[in-house]
Design a protein around this motif. Sequence first.
Motif, PDB file in Angstrom:
ATOM      1  N   PRO A   1       0.825  -1.206   0.000  1.00  0.00           N
ATOM      2  CA  PRO A   1       0.000   0.000   0.000  1.00  0.00           C
ATOM      3  C   PRO A   1       0.863   1.261   0.000  1.00  0.00           C
ATOM      4  N   VAL A   2       0.383   2.280  -0.700  1.00  0.00           N
ATOM      5  CA  VAL A   2       1.061   3.575  -0.744  1.00  0.00           C
ATOM      6  C   VAL A   2       0.421   4.453   0.329  1.00  0.00           C
TER       7      VAL A   2
ATOM      8  N   ARG B   1       5.040   7.158  -1.945  1.00  0.00           N
ATOM      9  CA  ARG B   1       5.412   7.655  -3.275  1.00  0.00           C
ATOM     10  C   ARG B   1       6.191   8.955  -3.083  1.00  0.00           C
ATOM     11  N   ILE B   2       7.330   9.072  -3.727  1.00  0.00           N
ATOM     12  CA  ILE B   2       8.241  10.197  -3.459  1.00  0.00           C
ATOM     13  C   ILE B   2       8.795  10.746  -4.775  1.00  0.00           C
ATOM     14  N   MET B   3       9.011  12.055  -4.807  1.00  0.00           N
ATOM     15  CA  MET B   3       9.555  12.716  -5.987  1.00  0.00           C
ATOM     16  C   MET B   3      11.028  13.076  -5.757  1.00  0.00           C
TER      17      MET B   3
ATOM     18  N   GLY C   1       1.625   2.678  -9.339  1.00  0.00           N
ATOM     19  CA  GLY C   1       0.363   2.769  -8.613  1.00  0.00           C
ATOM     20  C   GLY C   1       0.356   3.898  -7.602  1.00  0.00           C
ATOM     21  N   THR C   2      -0.836   4.424  -7.322  1.00  0.00           N
ATOM     22  CA  THR C   2      -0.976   5.545  -6.387  1.00  0.00           C
ATOM     23  C   THR C   2      -1.574   5.123  -5.053  1.00  0.00           C
ATOM     24  N   GLU C   3      -2.357   4.020  -5.032  1.00  0.00           N
ATOM     25  CA  GLU C   3      -2.923   3.507  -3.778  1.00  0.00           C
ATOM     26  C   GLU C   3      -2.234   2.211  -3.349  1.00  0.00           C
ATOM     27  N   VAL C   4      -2.036   1.341  -4.298  1.00  0.00           N
ATOM     28  CA  VAL C   4      -1.231   0.132  -4.103  1.00  0.00           C
ATOM     29  C   VAL C   4      -0.261   0.069  -5.276  1.00  0.00           C
ATOM     30  N   VAL C   5       1.008  -0.217  -4.980  1.00  0.00           N
ATOM     31  CA  VAL C   5       2.011  -0.252  -6.034  1.00  0.00           C
ATOM     32  C   VAL C   5       2.587  -1.652  -6.164  1.00  0.00           C
ATOM     33  N   GLU C   6       2.823  -2.071  -7.385  1.00  0.00           N
ATOM     34  CA  GLU C   6       3.485  -3.346  -7.653  1.00  0.00           C
ATOM     35  C   GLU C   6       4.954  -3.070  -7.932  1.00  0.00           C
ATOM     36  N   ILE C   7       5.806  -3.629  -7.085  1.00  0.00           N
ATOM     37  CA  ILE C   7       7.261  -3.445  -7.211  1.00  0.00           C
ATOM     38  C   ILE C   7       7.834  -4.707  -7.830  1.00  0.00           C
ATOM     39  N   ARG C   8       8.485  -4.552  -8.978  1.00  0.00           N
ATOM     40  CA  ARG C   8       8.901  -5.697  -9.787  1.00  0.00           C
ATOM     41  C   ARG C   8      10.355  -6.088  -9.599  1.00  0.00           C
ATOM     42  N   ALA C   9      11.154  -5.225  -8.953  1.00  0.00           N
ATOM     43  CA  ALA C   9      12.567  -5.534  -8.698  1.00  0.00           C
ATOM     44  C   ALA C   9      13.020  -4.725  -7.499  1.00  0.00           C
ATOM     45  N   ARG C  10      13.985  -5.290  -6.779  1.00  0.00           N
ATOM     46  CA  ARG C  10      14.491  -4.616  -5.581  1.00  0.00           C
ATOM     47  C   ARG C  10      15.909  -4.127  -5.833  1.00  0.00           C
ATOM     48  N   PRO C  11      16.140  -2.799  -5.832  1.00  0.00           N
ATOM     49  CA  PRO C  11      17.511  -2.290  -5.967  1.00  0.00           C
ATOM     50  C   PRO C  11      18.294  -2.526  -4.682  1.00  0.00           C
ATOM     51  N   PRO C  12      19.608  -2.441  -4.716  1.00  0.00           N
ATOM     52  CA  PRO C  12      20.418  -2.630  -3.500  1.00  0.00           C
ATOM     53  C   PRO C  12      20.028  -1.651  -2.396  1.00  0.00           C
TER      54      PRO C  12
END
Length: 400
Positions: A72-73, A94-96, A117-128
């Motif tokens: 959730p965002v 969510r951040i700019m 996404g603005t309410e729920v976001v799907e994260i497809r990869a994790r950066p270090p």
Amino acid sequence: MRSVEEHQAVVDGLLPAMPAETVPLAEAHGRVLARDVVAQVPLPGFDNSAMDGYAGRWAELAAADGSPVRLPVAEDIPAGRTDVVPLAPGTVHRIMTGAPLPPGADVVVPVELTDAGTEVVEIRARPPIGSHLRAAGEDIAAGTMALSAGAPLAAAQLGLAAAVGVTELSVRSRPRVLILSTGSELVAPGRPLARGQIYESNSVLLAAAVEEAGGIPRRLHFVPDDVDQFLATVRAELAGADLLVTSGGVSAGAYEVVKDAFATLGTVEFGKVAMQPGGPQGAGTVDGVPVVTLPGNPVSAFVSFEVFVRPALRRALGHASPHRLRAPARLTSSLRSPAGRRQFLRGRYDAGEVSQVGGPGSHLVAHLARANCLVVVPEDVTELPAGAAVDVVLIEGALQ
């Protein structure tokens, strides 16, 4: 004959350091900093995001290494928001770019790695862990030196001063330089030329050179070649000047008005310097004002200014590095040089190689305009083959 270094020391000794003055930041462009500037705030001033994306906890994104994670965002953090709340477990914000990082976050996932996404976001990869974060003070810490005295104030330096909260700067006052070209053969550009006359160009050349060096030039036009009239005119114009630069009238001829006039005062010394072009030189004071007398041929005047006057002006302005940049180069063709004189040849420098532009004649001003460096040949060198290593002094303003 004086050496180049001996005459440089004489000219340097004429000009004391210019006094400091305080100017608004917007008026400091092109000036030289007189006092160190200390950062009033750190840069960055707070932990912030280096990307548009989602601030989260790295450990909670572990599943994204194999398959997408949906979270959730909880908050939206645009740049400029000041009431940032801590990151709750199991959520992201969510951040700019440039926005404050919420406490608890240790990674920013770029929006390109998500479905935005603005309410729920799907994260497809994790950066270090720690990716895309800017730590407070990582650029400069509060209380540390931002700019050192002697720094020329160009766009980047003024931008840094503004970024650390400075509104005004202490800079060196610009030296006021009176410029005088002599010669009864000189005519103002635009007027008809009689036989034996030439257009006066040295004062234009020298005024531009003074301005580029940081001074304020003022041209004194067409002073009579009569010694008494010359001296009276010059002395009447010296008030308020920090330096007088003349060109012409200093050689060994019968009508050398600068040499004849100033010799009556006994405060200006004339002689020859072991260099070419620019052998005849003079330096001293007139009514307490420093005076540097240059030869009259345009190339001689230009080279003499570069070798003696420009570094003296920049040193008086407080430049930490008053001399032009030098670079090693390889000659594209052979050259010859007279023994016992340091040669300053016009050259074209490109990618570590230098080619001579025109001959050594001190009247070849068109060749000077096409040069972007001076090739320095030492006094004890009379011949150099193609491919030989030389030093070049990089100059500005060359035609492309």
